[in-house]
Design an enzyme around this catalytic site. Structure first.
Site, PDB file in Angstrom:
ATOM      1  N   THR A 153      -6.068   6.217  -5.046  1.00 62.34           N
ATOM      2  CA  THR A 153      -6.011   6.471  -3.599  1.00 62.34           C
ATOM      3  C   THR A 153      -5.008   7.587  -3.312  1.00 62.34           C
ATOM      4  OG1 THR A 153      -6.561   4.170  -3.230  1.00 62.34           O
ATOM      5  CG2 THR A 153      -5.629   5.354  -1.365  1.00 62.34           C
ATOM      6  N   GLU A 185       0.837  -1.211   0.000  1.00 61.47           N
ATOM      7  CA  GLU A 185       0.000   0.000   0.000  1.00 61.47           C
ATOM      8  C   GLU A 185       0.869   1.257   0.000  1.00 61.47           C
ATOM      9  OE1 GLU A 185      -2.671  -0.972  -1.044  1.00 61.47           O
ATOM     10  OE2 GLU A 185      -4.179  -0.628   0.499  1.00 61.47           O
TER      11      GLU A 185
HETATM   12  N1  LIG Z   1      -1.319  -5.909  -7.799  1.00 61.80           N
HETATM   13  C1  LIG Z   1      -1.935  -4.741  -7.945  1.00 61.80           C
HETATM   14  N2  LIG Z   1      -3.277  -4.682  -7.965  1.00 61.80           N
HETATM   15  C2  LIG Z   1      -3.926  -3.505  -8.143  1.00 61.80           C
HETATM   16  N3  LIG Z   1      -3.315  -2.313  -8.320  1.00 61.80           N
HETATM   17  C3  LIG Z   1      -1.961  -2.314  -8.299  1.00 61.80           C
HETATM   18  C4  LIG Z   1      -1.228  -3.508  -8.093  1.00 61.80           C
HETATM   19  N4  LIG Z   1       0.085  -3.184  -8.116  1.00 61.80           N
HETATM   20  C5  LIG Z   1       0.170  -1.868  -8.320  1.00 61.80           C
HETATM   21  N5  LIG Z   1      -1.056  -1.320  -8.451  1.00 61.80           N
HETATM   22  C6  LIG Z   1      -1.360   0.090  -8.695  1.00 61.80           C
HETATM   23  O1  LIG Z   1      -2.067   0.612  -7.579  1.00 61.80           O
HETATM   24  C7  LIG Z   1      -2.998   1.603  -8.002  1.00 61.80           C
HETATM   25  C8  LIG Z   1      -4.378   1.193  -7.515  1.00 61.80           C
HETATM   26  O2  LIG Z   1      -4.381   1.231  -6.131  1.00 61.80           O
HETATM   27  P1  LIG Z   1      -5.353   2.208  -5.358  1.00 61.80           P
HETATM   28  O3  LIG Z   1      -5.275   3.580  -5.993  1.00 61.80           O
HETATM   29  O4  LIG Z   1      -5.044   2.073  -3.915  1.00 61.80           O
HETATM   30  O5  LIG Z   1      -6.769   1.594  -5.733  1.00 61.80           O
HETATM   31  P2  LIG Z   1      -7.696   0.583  -4.952  1.00 61.80           P
HETATM   32  O6  LIG Z   1      -8.628   1.465  -4.202  1.00 61.80           O
HETATM   33  O7  LIG Z   1      -8.479  -0.145  -5.980  1.00 61.80           O
HETATM   34  O8  LIG Z   1      -6.821  -0.270  -4.141  1.00 61.80           O
HETATM   35  C9  LIG Z   1      -2.957   1.637  -9.523  1.00 61.80           C
HETATM   36  O9  LIG Z   1      -2.104   2.703  -9.901  1.00 61.80           O
HETATM   37  C10 LIG Z   1      -2.306   0.307  -9.877  1.00 61.80           C
HETATM   38  O10 LIG Z   1      -1.577   0.343 -11.091  1.00 61.80           O
HETATM   39  N1  LIG Z   2      -7.913   4.680   4.320  1.00 61.58           N
HETATM   40  C1  LIG Z   2      -7.560   4.691   2.922  1.00 61.58           C
HETATM   41  C2  LIG Z   2      -8.291   3.561   2.230  1.00 61.58           C
HETATM   42  C3  LIG Z   2      -8.054   3.486   0.749  1.00 61.58           C
HETATM   43  O1  LIG Z   2      -8.817   2.402   0.235  1.00 61.58           O
HETATM   44  P1  LIG Z   2      -8.818   2.038  -1.310  1.00 61.58           P
HETATM   45  O2  LIG Z   2      -9.660   0.821  -1.427  1.00 61.58           O
HETATM   46  O3  LIG Z   2      -9.399   3.214  -2.019  1.00 61.58           O
HETATM   47  O4  LIG Z   2      -7.397   1.788  -1.694  1.00 61.58           O
HETATM   48  C4  LIG Z   2      -7.978   6.043   2.334  1.00 61.58           C
HETATM   49  O5  LIG Z   2      -9.129   6.412   2.552  1.00 61.58           O
HETATM   50  O6  LIG Z   2      -7.160   6.708   1.707  1.00 61.58           O
END
Ligand SMILES: Nc1ncnc2c1ncn2[C@@H]1O[C@H](COP(=O)(O)OP(=O)(O)O)[C@@H](O)[C@H]1O
Ligand SMILES: N[C@@H](CCOP(=O)(O)O)C(=O)O
Length: 291
Positions: free
Chosen positions: A168, A120
């Site tokens: 995020t 994360e």
């Molecule tokens: N294994 C993975 N699965 C999903 N997203 C990934 C992964 N590895 C890297 N990423 C990157 O993380 C970002 C998505 O994560 P995030 O913004 O936290 O979305 P979510 O809320 O769906 O987790 C994208 O930029 C994606 O390319």
């Molecule tokens: N507490 C985080 C949770 C992000 O969750 P995601 O599913 O959108 O990756 C935030 O609110 O930033």
């Protein structure tokens, strides 16, 4: 190959920013691993074309590095990235459980939480644990400074995912730096109410606890049609509605008998503002499983 199913999750639940999270019964990622000299990653499934296969940029690669467990990793995405449904966390949690088993590291699921959170940190800039904790432990989780507490809940939920991308990392930039004391007092009351509601699997208490005046209003601005979708879900019987994680997913707590109608109302409301979406009629589920 050793196979793990790792569930989507919904973090925050309104009043529990960066603390509360729930595992969802569906959708889920499937992570397969086998030992290798160095880590390689192959992606398939929902939105996989937008996810880097470079281990240094993929959440599963960050976990392999943190566990010193090089592997050939194949990930079939059930959870689209940038969804607010813990897509990045599902892969990180799945990889952590799989590689711990593959290399006999002997770590407990709780001990794997901070390791999965390294993934994360890679994508959002901060190692928030509110998605990886429920993805590993299941149920409703409270990720606090002193560790993670888990409640074995199974509340019915509807999650509606619009065809909008909110990363995020970007959504964390709109979180206010300060809050008025009266808003903090309101949040504490709601977070406590929600926690009791989870213990009792009580949709009314959980719904009341999902209100939030501090973080959610700023996040809602990033989701076209959010207010309309929220109203529609409440009219259809939802007991509470909020942004799922950092969005754009929207989550509704409810009674099982209202789930189908709420899902239809949320889809129609997004449609009214010209946004395509899909709805998951789901519930709070278990953590990642080894197959
Ligand atoms: N294994 C993975 N699965 C999903 N997203 C990934 C992964 N590895 C890297 N990423 C990157 O993380 C970002 C998505 O994560 P995030 O913004 O936290 O979305 P979510 O809320 O769906 O987790 C994208 O930029 C994606 O390319
Ligand atoms: N507490 C985080 C949770 C992000 O969750 P995601 O599913 O959108 O990756 C935030 O609110 O930033």
């Amino acid at each position: 190959m050793l196979t793990v199913r790792a569930p989507a999750t919904s973090a925050n639940l309104g009043s529990g920013f960066d603390v509360f999270g729930t595992a969802l019964e569906r959708p889920a990622d499937v992570v397969r691993v086998e030992r290798a000299e160095e880590t390689t990653i192959e992606m398939s499934g929902a939105g996989s074309e937008f996810i880097p296969e470079d281990p240094e940029k993929n959440t599963a690669g960050a976990v392999a590095e943190a566990l010193d467990a090089p592997a050939r990793i194949k990930i079939d995405k059930g959870v689209r990235p940038a969804s607010g449904l813990g897509s990045s966390a599902a892969s990180a949690a799945g990889a952590a459980l799989a590689l711990n088993e593959l290399y006999d590291r002997g770590l407990s699921r709780s001990e794997l939480v901070p390791i999965a959170a390294e993934g994360e940190a890679l994508v959002s800039g901060e190692a928030h644990e509110d998605n990886v904790a429920p993805a590993l432990l299941g149920g409703f989780t409270i990720a606090a400074e002193d560790g993670v507490t888990c409640v074995d809940a199974s509340l019915p939920l509807v999650v509606c995912l619009p065809d909008i991308v909110v990363s995020t990392r970007d959504a964390r930039r709109v979180v206010p730096d300060t809050a008025a004391v009266e808003d903090v007092v309101d949040t504490v009351g709601r977070a406590a109410t929600l926690t009791v509601g989870m213990h009792r699997d009580d949709p009314e208490l959980v719904g009341q606890g999902m209100e939030d005046r501090i973080v959610t209003p700023a996040r809602a601005e990033l989701i076209d049609g959010y207010d309309r979708v929220r109203e529609a879900a409440l009219e259809a019987g939802a007991t509470g509605v909020t942004v799922s994680g950092a969005g754009p997913g929207v989550i509704a707590a409810c009674y099982e008998s209202d789930r189908r109608e709420i899902a239809g109302a949320m889809l129609d409301a997004f449609d009214d503002v010209g946004v395509e979406s899909r709805a998951y009629q789901t519930r709070i589920g278990g953590g990642a499983t080894i197959h």
